[in-house]
Write an enzyme that holds these catalytic residues in place. Structure first.
Site, mmCIF file in Angstrom:
data_model
loop_
_atom_site.group_PDB
_atom_site.id
_atom_site.type_symbol
_atom_site.label_atom_id
_atom_site.label_comp_id
_atom_site.label_asym_id
_atom_site.label_seq_id
_atom_site.Cartn_x
_atom_site.Cartn_y
_atom_site.Cartn_z
ATOM 1 C CG HIS A 168 -0.990 4.605 5.093
ATOM 2 N ND1 HIS A 168 -1.188 4.273 3.769
ATOM 3 C CD2 HIS A 168 -1.082 3.429 5.783
ATOM 4 C CE1 HIS A 168 -1.361 2.965 3.655
ATOM 5 N NE2 HIS A 168 -1.323 2.432 4.862
ATOM 6 C CG HIS A 216 -6.362 0.861 2.130
ATOM 7 N ND1 HIS A 216 -5.562 1.419 1.150
ATOM 8 C CD2 HIS A 216 -5.504 0.238 3.001
ATOM 9 C CE1 HIS A 216 -4.308 1.162 1.405
ATOM 10 N NE2 HIS A 216 -4.245 0.461 2.528
ATOM 11 C CB CYS A 241 -0.953 -0.030 1.179
ATOM 12 S SG CYS A 241 -2.046 -1.469 1.116
#
Length: 416
Positions: A305, A341, A167
């Site tokens: 994040h 996400h 990610c």
């Protein structure tokens, strides 16, 4: 000579293409972020049934024929849409651009899962007879597929890579593009990240087995970064691709410059498969700042994040407190709270969601931040309502991933 070298090493963003669960171009996306519109919806996935997801709704046929969509992948279609949008928005004279001097660098979290799951399901309907297996399987599942599909669609003959960085991959795509431009390997880079994650049941099942898959009666309230009542990740799809150029090239053709990439860093935790490490994250932020020649106080917005997992948010909050404790004017926000996400696309989409702040001076909010977890308490958080800033000249974008990979990108408002 030094001035010439410095100018050649300055890399700027000149075109933007994206699809997110709440917008299919930068204007739509930004408006949704400012107005608090979520893209998280109820979603049904094979074997698991009803879950929550961030789902994109873009026109796959805008730049592809139906046959091409069927032959390719969802990630490829996302990448093709975003790349074409970026090229068009950049106002490049595309027909006269030397295609062998164009590179494509796209971050991904995973690739091939969707196609493999679909093919296994298909042959299960025929007593697992592999004669039914698609002959398109191999080109669909090779790791370079999304970037490769872009080169086929746009006739690009320069290098193409997908960068598997979990990610942290969206930032990694930009970093690779910057490096290749500075090395003079290419003259134009198409960079960013893509994700087709919602089309694989495996990612939902794995997060569920970890106790890290978000649930909520109201989909738009499911993703709750830093909130004490957060309960996990909302999986999303999406993509973001930008055209990057050397500053002199952009100026020579009168391009619109959306921002300048002035710093970046990547490092590794080397401590756990899944659990993040706040010390390594802080080191990554400091490294990016040092490379940019900036102090923490020079940063105006931090795009966090935070994925709304219990420990993940806590560790990032520790890292941010470590670096930015003495920066009261900073705004810390989170885009996942709106869209979920988007894995390999997350960093790229989150950076772009904040980029218009250079013009409108607004830090978009973090949705669903109703009660801050005491272990995530940061005075600079922007809960629920956008914040008008006195200054927005530097944006720092955090993206961290499994196996302990961290990436940080710093974008500065372009000035002569």
């Amino acid at each position: 000579m030094q001035e010439s070298m410095d100018a050649q090493s300055r890399i700027v963003i000149t075109g933007i293409g994206l699809t997110a669960p709440n917008g299919n171009n930068l204007g739509e996306f930004r408006q949704s972020l400012l107005e608090g519109r979520s893209g998280v919806v109820d979603y049904n996935i094979r074997y698991m049934g009803d879950v929550l997801a961030g789902v994109c709704d873009f026109d796959e046929l805008k730049y592809q024929k139906r046959k091409e969509v069927r032959r390719g992948t969802r990630a490829g279609s996302i990448a093709i849409y975003c790349a074409n949008e970026a090229v068009n928005q950049s106002k490049l004279d595309w027909e006269n651009v030397p295609r062998d001097r164009v590179g494509v660098y796209l971050g991904i979290t995973e690739h091939g899962n969707v196609e493999t799951e679909n093919e296994v399901y298909e042959i299960s309907q025929f007593d697992y007879d592999t004669k039914v297996w698609s002959h398109h399987h191999n080109p669909r599942t090779v790791a370079n597929n999304p970037a490769g599909e872009v080169t086929l669609n746009l006739g690009i003959t320069g290098p193409h890579l997908t960068l598997g960085a979990a990610c942290a991959a969206g930032n990694a795509g930009f970093i690779q593009g910057v490096q290749m431009l500075r090395l003079n390997e290419v003259d134009l880079a198409l960079c960013g990240g893509v994700s087709e994650s919602i089309h694989t049941f495996g990612i939902f099942a794995s997060f569920q087995s970890q106790g890290a898959l978000a649930t909520h009666d109201d989909p738009v309230k499911a993703c709750r970064p830093f909130d004490v009542n957060r309960n996990g990740i909302v999986v999303a799809e999406g993509g973001a691709v930008c055209t990057l150029e050397r500053l002199p090239d952009a100026l020579a053709r009168g391009a619109t410059i959306y921002g300048e990439i002035v710093g970046y860093a990547m490092n590794s935790d080397a401590s756990d498969f899944v659990l993040p490490n706040s010390s390594r994250q802080a080191e990554c932020i400091h490294l990016a700042l040092n490379r940019a020649g900036l102090q923490p106080s020079d940063i105006d917005i931090v795009s966090s994040h935070a994925t709304a997992t219990t420990q993940g948010d806590i560790e990032e909050a520790k890292a941010l407190a470590n670096v930015f404790a003495d920066c009261p004017d900073l705004a810390i926000n989170n885009t996942k709270s709106f869209i979920g996400h988007a894995m390999g696309a997350a960093g790229a989409l989150e950076m772009l969601g904040n980029l218009p702040a250079f013009d409108d001076g607004i830090a978009h909010a973090t949705l669903n931040l109703d009660e801050v977890d005491p272990e995530c308490e940061l005075p600079q958080l922007v809960p629920n309502q956008p914040r008008q800033m006195e200054r927005v000249e530097c944006i720092l974008n955090n993206s961290f991933g499994m196996l302990g990979i961290n990436s940080v990108l710093i974008i500065k408002k372009y000035t002569d």
